[in-house]
Motif scaffolding. Structure first.
Motif: not given
Length: 273
Positions: A168-170, A181, A216
């Motif tokens: 993931s973008l995390l 976030l 995200y």
């Protein structure tokens, strides 16, 4: 896994990706979830995917036996995935629009009215520790309650998210940034749902840009942890509001009955004279 179960699993996954990729779709999903806040996140996804206009869903047994309503002939059920222990299966629910009353009585869905505002604000302050400031209105109280509730309930969800944020973008972010976030996305989503269910237009207070943080959470595990937190917190808040509003309606009915009885009593006295 049966073919239909497989289709529902794929539908849930594709819907999850769609709402995380497009904040506008996320907003649409939150509107549907607001009306179906007693369902968990995975069910809310499937309700949104199949009946985005659904406002009150229940099984045919509940409609027939508890609510004394019949599901209309030809109505198409909303398929939901359920864990049956050793395997997964499907169950079906129907929206209130798919039903009709046996006794011609309308279904009682709670709705906030202007006179309820003060009592609802007091309930939220007591339940979620929101401190009223001068000039504070319902919108401010909903936001404050959502912020406090997310703070109180986010630790376990964040911990699970940190263990499942691969791809993931995390993934490359440090833990404090991920937590920030998470909380921001959850607070905006819970407030959006609460505004919707309380009859306020959420777009007047929360923009699409405010909701863009969901991007995200662009894998199914990451979105599932965020969604679970949102649905749990929103349900807790909205159940408190529902209890308060229903209590207000009961008080109104009691006052009407008491007033009616008083009028009838006076009429009897006058007639006796």
């Amino acid at each position: 896994m049966t073919a239909k179960l497989q289709r529902m699993a794929e539908l849930a996954a594709s819907t999850a990706h769609a709402v995380s990729d497009h904040p506008e779709r996320w907003a649409d999903f939150l509107r549907t979830a607001a009306w179906n806040y007693k369902y968990p996140f995975q069910d809310q996804l499937l309700i949104y995917a199949q009946r985005p206009d659904a406002t009150a869903c229940a099984s045919i047994e509940i409609w027939n036996k508890r609510l004394n309503r019949l599901v209309k002939r030809g109505a198409k059920g909303i398929a939901l995935i359920e864990d049956r222990g050793s395997h997964l299966g499907l169950r079906h629910v129907f929206d209130v629009s798919d039903t009709q009353s046996r006794s011609r009585q309308p279904i009682s869905l709670w709705r906030m009215e202007e006179p309820d505002t003060e009592a609802v604000i007091e309930t939220l302050e007591n339940a979620f520790g929101s401190e009223r400031e001068p000039g504070m209105e319902l919108v401010d109280t909903l936001w404050s309650a959502a912020r406090n509730a997310v703070e109180d309930h986010s630790a376990d969800y964040v911990r699970m998210l940190l263990a499942e944020r691969d791809n993931s973008l995390l993934e490359e972010l440090d833990e404090p940034h991920v937590e920030l976030l998470f909380k921001e996305a959850a607070q905006h989503a819970v407030t959006f749902m609460a505004l919707t269910r309380c009859g306020l237009e959420p777009s007047h207070y929360i923009s699409v840009d405010d909701l863009s943080g969901v991007g995200y959470f662009n894998t199914l595990p990451a979105l599932s942890h965020l969604g679970a937190a949102i649905s749990d917190v929103a349900e807790t808040m909205l159940r408190e509001i529902e209890s308060t509003v229903r209590a207000m309606r009961r008080d109104e009915q009691r006052k009407k009955r008491a007033t009616g009885e008083s009028y009838r009593c006076k009429a009897r006295i006058l007639a006796a004279k």
